[in-house]
Design an enzyme around this catalytic site. Sequence first.
Site, PDB file in Angstrom:
ATOM      1  CB  SER A   1      -0.853   0.013   1.274  1.00  0.00           C
ATOM      2  OG  SER A   1      -1.598   1.207   1.367  1.00  0.00           O
TER       3      SER A   1
ATOM      4  CE1 TYR B   1      -4.165  -2.114   5.312  1.00  0.00           C
ATOM      5  CE2 TYR B   1      -3.448   0.099   4.728  1.00  0.00           C
ATOM      6  CZ  TYR B   1      -3.942  -1.138   4.354  1.00  0.00           C
ATOM      7  OH  TYR B   1      -4.195  -1.400   3.026  1.00  0.00           O
TER       8      TYR B   1
HETATM    9  P1  NDP Z   1     -11.633  -5.756  -0.366  1.00  0.00           P
HETATM   10  O1  NDP Z   1     -12.146  -5.705   1.034  1.00  0.00           O
HETATM   11  O2  NDP Z   1     -12.594  -5.476  -1.477  1.00  0.00           O
HETATM   12  O3  NDP Z   1     -10.952  -7.169  -0.626  1.00  0.00           O
HETATM   13  C1  NDP Z   1     -10.217  -7.840   0.365  1.00  0.00           C
HETATM   14  C2  NDP Z   1     -10.143  -9.299  -0.003  1.00  0.00           C
HETATM   15  O4  NDP Z   1      -9.382  -9.975   1.002  1.00  0.00           O
HETATM   16  C3  NDP Z   1     -11.508  -9.957  -0.069  1.00  0.00           C
HETATM   17  O5  NDP Z   1     -11.580 -10.754  -1.215  1.00  0.00           O
HETATM   18  C4  NDP Z   1     -11.556 -10.819   1.181  1.00  0.00           C
HETATM   19  O6  NDP Z   1     -12.287 -12.014   0.908  1.00  0.00           O
HETATM   20  C5  NDP Z   1     -10.070 -11.146   1.361  1.00  0.00           C
HETATM   21  N1  NDP Z   1      -9.760 -11.532   2.724  1.00  0.00           N
HETATM   22  C6  NDP Z   1      -9.863 -10.805   3.864  1.00  0.00           C
HETATM   23  N2  NDP Z   1      -9.521 -11.546   4.926  1.00  0.00           N
HETATM   24  C7  NDP Z   1      -9.198 -12.778   4.451  1.00  0.00           C
HETATM   25  C8  NDP Z   1      -8.773 -13.982   5.048  1.00  0.00           C
HETATM   26  N3  NDP Z   1      -8.607 -14.106   6.370  1.00  0.00           N
HETATM   27  N4  NDP Z   1      -8.542 -15.063   4.247  1.00  0.00           N
HETATM   28  C9  NDP Z   1      -8.733 -14.967   2.914  1.00  0.00           C
HETATM   29  N5  NDP Z   1      -9.124 -13.854   2.296  1.00  0.00           N
HETATM   30  C10 NDP Z   1      -9.362 -12.781   3.056  1.00  0.00           C
HETATM   31  O7  NDP Z   1     -10.407  -4.751  -0.406  1.00  0.00           O
HETATM   32  P2  NDP Z   1      -9.299  -4.414  -1.527  1.00  0.00           P
HETATM   33  O8  NDP Z   1      -9.603  -5.077  -2.793  1.00  0.00           O
HETATM   34  O9  NDP Z   1      -9.112  -2.957  -1.503  1.00  0.00           O
HETATM   35  O10 NDP Z   1      -8.012  -5.073  -0.841  1.00  0.00           O
HETATM   36  C11 NDP Z   1      -7.070  -5.864  -1.512  1.00  0.00           C
HETATM   37  C12 NDP Z   1      -5.682  -5.517  -1.034  1.00  0.00           C
HETATM   38  O11 NDP Z   1      -5.356  -4.191  -1.439  1.00  0.00           O
HETATM   39  C13 NDP Z   1      -5.495  -5.547   0.487  1.00  0.00           C
HETATM   40  O12 NDP Z   1      -4.268  -6.164   0.794  1.00  0.00           O
HETATM   41  C14 NDP Z   1      -5.460  -4.067   0.859  1.00  0.00           C
HETATM   42  O13 NDP Z   1      -4.745  -3.841   2.055  1.00  0.00           O
HETATM   43  C15 NDP Z   1      -4.761  -3.503  -0.363  1.00  0.00           C
HETATM   44  N6  NDP Z   1      -4.932  -2.066  -0.566  1.00  0.00           N
HETATM   45  C16 NDP Z   1      -6.169  -1.528  -0.789  1.00  0.00           C
HETATM   46  C17 NDP Z   1      -6.308  -0.161  -0.925  1.00  0.00           C
HETATM   47  C18 NDP Z   1      -7.649   0.482  -1.098  1.00  0.00           C
HETATM   48  O14 NDP Z   1      -7.738   1.719  -1.016  1.00  0.00           O
HETATM   49  N7  NDP Z   1      -8.710  -0.267  -1.358  1.00  0.00           N
HETATM   50  C19 NDP Z   1      -5.148   0.728  -0.915  1.00  0.00           C
HETATM   51  C20 NDP Z   1      -3.901   0.050  -0.701  1.00  0.00           C
HETATM   52  C21 NDP Z   1      -3.803  -1.280  -0.542  1.00  0.00           C
HETATM   53  P3  NDP Z   1     -13.223 -12.807   1.930  1.00  0.00           P
HETATM   54  O15 NDP Z   1     -13.813 -11.806   2.877  1.00  0.00           O
HETATM   55  O16 NDP Z   1     -14.226 -13.449   1.038  1.00  0.00           O
HETATM   56  O17 NDP Z   1     -12.310 -13.808   2.577  1.00  0.00           O
END
Ligand code: NDP
Length: 246
Positions: free
Chosen positions: A142, A155
């Site tokens: 990030s 975070y």
């Molecule tokens: P979302 O919340 O849309 O997606 C997060 C994903 O992570 C979901 O598919 C969720 O699936 C999965 N997840 C969460 N916990 C678990 C777990 N214990 N096991 C397996 N899967 C898990 O957010 P983003 O798409 O934004 O996030 C994706 C990545 O991007 C993250 O690492 C986030 O930190 C990073 N990021 C995002 C930013 C933003 O502004 N959105 C900025 C910078 C970085 P499920 O709940 O079905 O398990």
Amino acid sequence: MDQIKDKVILITGASSGIGEATAKLLAQYGGKVVLAARREERLQALTAEINQLGGEAVFHKADVTSSADMEKLAQFALQQYGRIDVLVNNAGIMPVSRLSELRVADWERMIDVNIKGVLYGIAAVLPMMKQQQAGHIINVASVAGHEISPTSSVYSASKFAVRAITEGLRQEESPSSRIRSTIISPGMTESELLNTVTSPEVQAMAGPIKQLAMSPNAIARAIAYAINEPEEIGVNEIILRPTAQP
Ligand code: NDP
């Protein structure tokens, strides 16, 4: 995007946001995508959508905080396709808050998902990639892994850790085993990530953040670029944010 065609690409956090957009784009370019997350019904629907559009996708339910789940996920991909070319460690959560709120359970969850999840992903595929003398591990960090702001400390720490682990992996493995490592550091992106926030103070800031956020397709394109470069080119890190994000 010729280099993506037929690559076996495992994506965690594929049930929404960046993971979902990445799965769709890589499948469009001919990648065989293996989708993982906990919400099985979401994965099922996305898999059906990709396959209907002529792509190739399979899914496997996995919690990244379980090393056993990650091991089974890698075995599933191997049984399906006989190899794993790319792992996108994308799953993450962002329940940010001020340290003084003492949301200790949120701190632990961030460490478990954002740091241990990435490590378990690496552990699940690294021996096989070393055997193949090829592979690519892409870890989603990030902009918050470069800078700290009030409420972001844990975070940010987790994302600094993701960057440290990815760079360490690159130094250890790229020269000898040709395994590529890439850090993707996005800024504010439209997704469901803000749903993981529990602090009322941070929830109140969600509106302006949402207004500024970029499409997850921008991150998907960055990931596709890193994979598509020829094997002898390692894309070490891509930082991208909405132009208007400070
Ligand atoms: P979302 O919340 O849309 O997606 C997060 C994903 O992570 C979901 O598919 C969720 O699936 C999965 N997840 C969460 N916990 C678990 C777990 N214990 N096991 C397996 N899967 C898990 O957010 P983003 O798409 O934004 O996030 C994706 C990545 O991007 C993250 O690492 C986030 O930190 C990073 N990021 C995002 C930013 C933003 O502004 N959105 C900025 C910078 C970085 P499920 O709940 O079905 O398990």
